[in-house]
Design a protein around this motif. Sequence first.
Motif, mmCIF file in Angstrom:
data_model
loop_
_atom_site.group_PDB
_atom_site.id
_atom_site.type_symbol
_atom_site.label_atom_id
_atom_site.label_comp_id
_atom_site.label_asym_id
_atom_site.label_seq_id
_atom_site.Cartn_x
_atom_site.Cartn_y
_atom_site.Cartn_z
ATOM 1 N N SER A 1 0.836 -1.212 0.000
ATOM 2 C CA SER A 1 0.000 0.000 0.000
ATOM 3 C C SER A 1 0.865 1.254 0.000
ATOM 4 C CB SER A 1 -0.935 -0.006 1.219
ATOM 5 O OG SER A 1 -1.738 -1.152 1.227
ATOM 6 N N LEU A 2 1.818 1.280 -0.881
ATOM 7 C CA LEU A 2 2.767 2.395 -0.909
ATOM 8 C C LEU A 2 2.079 3.706 -1.278
ATOM 9 C CD1 LEU A 2 5.754 0.468 -2.441
ATOM 10 C CD2 LEU A 2 5.844 1.790 -0.324
ATOM 11 N N LYS A 3 2.588 4.763 -0.660
ATOM 12 C CA LYS A 3 2.060 6.108 -0.868
ATOM 13 C C LYS A 3 3.170 6.995 -1.418
ATOM 14 C CE LYS A 3 -0.736 5.562 3.349
ATOM 15 N NZ LYS A 3 -1.029 6.153 4.679
ATOM 16 N N SER A 4 2.780 8.107 -2.012
ATOM 17 C CA SER A 4 3.777 9.030 -2.565
ATOM 18 C C SER A 4 4.732 9.517 -1.470
ATOM 19 C CB SER A 4 3.104 10.208 -3.247
ATOM 20 O OG SER A 4 2.251 10.879 -2.346
ATOM 21 N N GLU A 5 4.221 9.641 -0.254
ATOM 22 C CA GLU A 5 5.078 10.114 0.844
ATOM 23 C C GLU A 5 6.095 9.068 1.304
ATOM 24 O OE1 GLU A 5 1.715 10.213 0.713
ATOM 25 O OE2 GLU A 5 0.834 9.895 2.711
ATOM 26 N N ASP A 6 6.027 7.862 0.771
ATOM 27 C CA ASP A 6 7.040 6.852 1.054
ATOM 28 C C ASP A 6 8.262 7.012 0.156
ATOM 29 O OD1 ASP A 6 4.370 4.492 1.458
ATOM 30 O OD2 ASP A 6 5.537 5.457 3.058
ATOM 31 N N THR A 7 8.186 7.895 -0.815
ATOM 32 C CA THR A 7 9.318 8.127 -1.704
ATOM 33 C C THR A 7 10.523 8.626 -0.917
ATOM 34 O OG1 THR A 7 7.922 8.608 -3.617
ATOM 35 C CG2 THR A 7 10.149 9.528 -3.631
ATOM 36 N N ALA A 8 11.628 7.923 -1.039
ATOM 37 C CA ALA A 8 12.843 8.253 -0.289
ATOM 38 C C ALA A 8 13.945 7.282 -0.684
ATOM 39 C CB ALA A 8 12.592 8.159 1.216
ATOM 40 N N VAL A 9 15.129 7.569 -0.205
ATOM 41 C CA VAL A 9 16.203 6.578 -0.249
ATOM 42 C C VAL A 9 16.109 5.764 1.042
ATOM 43 C CG1 VAL A 9 18.678 6.165 -0.391
ATOM 44 C CG2 VAL A 9 17.652 8.080 -1.642
#
Length: 126
Positions: free
Chosen positions: A85-93
């Motif tokens: 259930s990935l969200k845009s706010e999970d974007t990261a290294v």
Amino acid sequence: EVQLVESGGGLVQAGGSLRLSCAASGFTFDDFYIGWFRQAPGKAREGVSCIAPDDGSIYYADSVKGRFTISVDNAKNTVYLQMNSLKSEDTAVYYCAADPDRYSGLCPSVADFGSRGQGTQITVSS
């Protein structure tokens, strides 16, 4: 020498899933805290998840509870992070991190662990 090598990053649509792997060498999970933290551009490091070596207790950041699952394969000396259930706010290294079992309760500090991998980029498109 402690070495951590992450793999499994990439681009995924919102709502999708990814699994990160971290191959560890130079230590065993019996003696070290092992976990994940992440860093998005312009933001501070954020501890994501961690497993304690003494009692196997697991820590999750509130932002990922119910969506991410950490696990270890002791035979392969590998730690995984299943992300659903990935969200845009999970974007990261995302970084794998480890620290010796000096005392209990270190998991919330996973972003400050002394050993870390090179990181793997996760990009979630909305």
